[in-house]
Design a protein around this motif. Structure first.
Motif, PDB file in Angstrom:
ATOM      1  N   TYR A   1       0.692  -1.287  -0.110  1.00  0.00           N
ATOM      2  CA  TYR A   1      -0.112   0.016   0.037  1.00  0.00           C
ATOM      3  C   TYR A   1       0.855   1.473   0.135  1.00  0.00           C
ATOM      4  N   MET A   2       2.081   1.191   0.252  1.00  0.00           N
ATOM      5  CA  MET A   2       2.975   2.457   0.350  1.00  0.00           C
ATOM      6  C   MET A   2       2.827   2.896  -1.008  1.00  0.00           C
ATOM      7  N   GLN A   3       3.207   2.367  -2.217  1.00  0.00           N
ATOM      8  CA  GLN A   3       3.295   2.871  -3.389  1.00  0.00           C
ATOM      9  C   GLN A   3       1.692   3.426  -3.861  1.00  0.00           C
ATOM     10  N   LEU A   4       0.699   2.476  -3.461  1.00  0.00           N
ATOM     11  CA  LEU A   4      -0.490   3.264  -3.732  1.00  0.00           C
ATOM     12  C   LEU A   4      -0.969   4.522  -3.061  1.00  0.00           C
ATOM     13  N   LEU A   5      -0.407   4.709  -1.871  1.00  0.00           N
ATOM     14  CA  LEU A   5      -0.604   5.797  -1.340  1.00  0.00           C
ATOM     15  C   LEU A   5       0.402   6.971  -1.364  1.00  0.00           C
TER      16      LEU A   5
END
Length: 103
Positions: free
Chosen positions: A17-21
């Protein structure tokens, strides 16, 4: 997973989720985490999220200025701290595979 022991005002999320956020792991605070169960060492990245809504903008479950921990090798998408459900009435509908939360 609904886990009241995961921390009151925190989110434990898969690093996916880091990349998505839009969170850049190369400049994000990180630390070593050792599992109390088997001693496995992984990496945690910590970030502050300005707001969180579970299940979209109509959600009764919202949080502001929350601390998120992104942990390698967790077997689920994330854990939600019980503080997100503070002062909420909810029903866990096991046959329907859902949690109903009243605003």
């Amino acid at each position: 997973e609904f886990d009241t022991g995961s921390g009151y005002d925190m989110l434990l999320l898969n690093p996916y989720y880091m990349q998505l956020l839009g969170i850049d792991s190369s400049v994000t605070e990180k630390r070593e985490y050792r599992s109390p169960v088997n001693g496995t060492v992984t990496t945690d990245w910590m970030a502050n999220l300005t707001s969180v809504e579970l299940c979209g903008s109509l959600s009764a479950v919202k949080g502001e200025n929350m601390r998120a921990v992104f942990r390698e090798k967790i077997i689920y998408q994330g854990l939600v701290g019980s503080g997100m459900f503070k002062d909420k009435a909810f029903v866990i509908d096991i046959p329907g595979k859902r949690i109903l939360v009243l605003k």
